[in-house]
Design an enzyme around this catalytic site. Structure first.
Site, PDB file in Angstrom:
ATOM      1  N   HIS A   8       9.160  -1.164  13.983  1.00 32.00           N
ATOM      2  CA  HIS A   8       8.630  -1.248  12.618  1.00 32.00           C
ATOM      3  C   HIS A   8       9.580  -0.608  11.617  1.00 32.00           C
ATOM      4  O   HIS A   8       9.618  -0.976  10.446  1.00 32.00           O
ATOM      5  CB  HIS A   8       7.270  -0.547  12.518  1.00 32.00           C
ATOM      6  CG  HIS A   8       6.248  -1.095  13.453  1.00 32.00           C
ATOM      7  ND1 HIS A   8       5.758  -2.372  13.346  1.00 32.00           N
ATOM      8  CD2 HIS A   8       5.627  -0.542  14.527  1.00 32.00           C
ATOM      9  CE1 HIS A   8       4.878  -2.588  14.319  1.00 32.00           C
ATOM     10  NE2 HIS A   8       4.788  -1.497  15.043  1.00 32.00           N
ATOM     11  N   HIS A  47      11.560   8.124   7.756  1.00 28.73           N
ATOM     12  CA  HIS A  47      11.809   6.719   8.102  1.00 28.73           C
ATOM     13  C   HIS A  47      12.037   5.925   6.826  1.00 28.73           C
ATOM     14  O   HIS A  47      11.860   6.453   5.722  1.00 28.73           O
ATOM     15  CB  HIS A  47      10.643   6.155   8.923  1.00 28.73           C
ATOM     16  CG  HIS A  47       9.351   6.134   8.177  1.00 28.73           C
ATOM     17  ND1 HIS A  47       8.428   7.151   8.261  1.00 28.73           N
ATOM     18  CD2 HIS A  47       8.841   5.247   7.279  1.00 28.73           C
ATOM     19  CE1 HIS A  47       7.402   6.872   7.467  1.00 28.73           C
ATOM     20  NE2 HIS A  47       7.635   5.724   6.846  1.00 28.73           N
ATOM     21  N   HIS A  91      11.926   1.959   4.619  1.00 28.78           N
ATOM     22  CA  HIS A  91      11.371   0.607   4.430  1.00 28.78           C
ATOM     23  C   HIS A  91      12.408  -0.189   3.642  1.00 28.78           C
ATOM     24  O   HIS A  91      12.994   0.340   2.692  1.00 28.78           O
ATOM     25  CB  HIS A  91      10.053   0.667   3.652  1.00 28.78           C
ATOM     26  CG  HIS A  91       8.990   1.473   4.341  1.00 28.78           C
ATOM     27  ND1 HIS A  91       8.034   0.916   5.170  1.00 28.78           N
ATOM     28  CD2 HIS A  91       8.737   2.814   4.338  1.00 28.78           C
ATOM     29  CE1 HIS A  91       7.241   1.867   5.640  1.00 28.78           C
ATOM     30  NE2 HIS A  91       7.644   3.040   5.152  1.00 28.78           N
ATOM     31  N   GLU A 125       8.087   0.066  -0.918  1.00 30.62           N
ATOM     32  CA  GLU A 125       6.631  -0.115  -0.805  1.00 30.62           C
ATOM     33  C   GLU A 125       5.990   0.132  -2.159  1.00 30.62           C
ATOM     34  O   GLU A 125       5.235  -0.702  -2.666  1.00 30.62           O
ATOM     35  CB  GLU A 125       6.080   0.857   0.242  1.00 30.62           C
ATOM     36  CG  GLU A 125       6.673   0.619   1.612  1.00 30.62           C
ATOM     37  CD  GLU A 125       5.710   0.925   2.728  1.00 30.62           C
ATOM     38  OE1 GLU A 125       5.410   2.111   2.943  1.00 30.62           O
ATOM     39  OE2 GLU A 125       5.263  -0.034   3.399  1.00 30.62           O
ATOM     40  N   HIS A 150      10.745   7.687   3.337  1.00 27.43           N
ATOM     41  CA  HIS A 150       9.535   8.514   3.455  1.00 27.43           C
ATOM     42  C   HIS A 150       9.811   9.720   4.341  1.00 27.43           C
ATOM     43  O   HIS A 150      10.318   9.567   5.456  1.00 27.43           O
ATOM     44  CB  HIS A 150       8.387   7.693   4.059  1.00 27.43           C
ATOM     45  CG  HIS A 150       7.853   6.660   3.120  1.00 27.43           C
ATOM     46  ND1 HIS A 150       7.200   5.527   3.539  1.00 27.43           N
ATOM     47  CD2 HIS A 150       7.879   6.615   1.756  1.00 27.43           C
ATOM     48  CE1 HIS A 150       6.846   4.827   2.465  1.00 27.43           C
ATOM     49  NE2 HIS A 150       7.250   5.444   1.377  1.00 27.43           N
ATOM     50  N   THR A 204       0.869   3.650   5.187  1.00 32.34           N
ATOM     51  CA  THR A 204       1.086   2.268   4.732  1.00 32.34           C
ATOM     52  C   THR A 204       1.137   1.281   5.898  1.00 32.34           C
ATOM     53  O   THR A 204       1.448   0.111   5.698  1.00 32.34           O
ATOM     54  CB  THR A 204       2.394   2.165   3.923  1.00 32.34           C
ATOM     55  OG1 THR A 204       3.499   2.455   4.790  1.00 32.34           O
ATOM     56  CG2 THR A 204       2.396   3.111   2.728  1.00 32.34           C
TER      57      THR A 204
END
Ligand code: SG4
Ligand code: ZN
Length: 265
Positions: free
Chosen positions: A67, A92, A94, A106, A119, A201
């Site tokens: 992910h 991590h 995104h 996000e 994040h 999220t």
């Protein structure tokens, strides 16, 4: 737990709540920050990263969980400036897919996305014994959100992660990377941010996160962003059917009854 994916886009995400009921809750993340509708709160002091620069000599563990890419952080790193002390757990990212249009962040600000988002996840160590106990509780987690834009200059701080990402291109791969100054990933201005109560999220979408979204964005180069977009969602044993890990962001969720506070006016 049930398999879930962001790759089916909006359609896939709307199915999350069938297996993870909290994903259909009324305090979900991410959100669009409409700056004219935020409320100035003068009590919001700068957040203070504690021990972020005392990285020591032990390597950090980094892995691809299918992910995102997760870097585990030592337990002496934490966060001050909130009503409780929060212990750092992991960071991590995104990101998007490289095509022009919507970026991979996000959170959005006034409807505008950024190219990527970092994040840094922490749990409330004053009220709860560990991450798993904290993650279901209303004041359990604090996540710092940093919007990332691409430009011409290389960001040396981010190379501490990005230079090693090709080693964990496949899902389930893990690597040990030299310890580095985690504060080098944050914007300089830690005093101006947006604060609201929201959720994880991703499934199980627990509504346990005190979100801090910094006003200042950080910049990385196009080549650095490309290293994220090269990651794979498939594992080594699925080599015949390689799938890129891209667009691993959730679409913005309704604010409902919530107010987003600003530390600045
Ligand atoms: C990512 O999927 C991480 O893999 C998860 O970390 C993380 O969950 C999840 O995002 C949600 O975090 O800051 N985006 S977020 O709201 O940190 C947690 C793991 O699964 C609990 C370890
Ligand atoms: Zn995240």
């Amino acid at each position: 737990s049930e398999e879930w994916t962001q790759s089916k886009g909006i359609a896939g995400q709307s199915e999350w709540s069938e297996y993870f009921p909290d994903c259909g809750g009324s305090s979900q993340s991410p959100v669009d920050v409409i700056t004219t509708q935020t409320k100035y709160d003068p009590s919001l002091v700068p957040v203070t990263p504690l021990g972020y620069s005392q990285h020591g000599n032990q390597p950090f563990s980094m892995h691809n969980n299918g992910h995102t890419v997760i870097v585990e952080l030592p337990e002496w790193m934490g966060l001050g400036g909130l009503p409780w002390f929060f212990t750092a757990v992991q960071l991590h990212l995104h990101w998007g897919n490289g095509a022009p249009g919507r970026g991979g962040s996000e959170h959005t600000i006034n409807g505008r996305s950024s190219d990527a988002e970092l994040h840094v996840v922490h749990y409330n160590a004053e009220l709860y014994p560990n991450m798993s106990a904290a993650m279901t509780q209303r004041d359990g987690l604090a996540v710092l959100g940093i919007l990332i834009e691409t430009g011409d200059e290389t960001n040396p701080g981010f190379n501490n992660i990005l230079n090693y990402m090709s080693r964990i291109r496949h899902s389930d791969q893990r690597a040990f990377i030299p310890a580095f100054d985690v504060q080098s990933l944050l914007p300089k201005d830690l005093g101006r941010y947006y604060r609201y109560n929201g959720s994880l999220t991703t499934p199980p979408c627990y509504q346990s996160v005190i979100w801090t979204m910094f006003h200042e964005r950080v910049q990385i180069s196009k080549a650095q962003l490309l290293k994220m977009e090269m990651m794979l969602y498939s594992s080594k044993i699925q080599e015949a059917d390689r799938m890129l890990l891209q667009d691993n962001f959730r679409i913005t969720q309704p604010l409902n009854h919530r107010v987003i506070f600003a530390s600045f006016s």
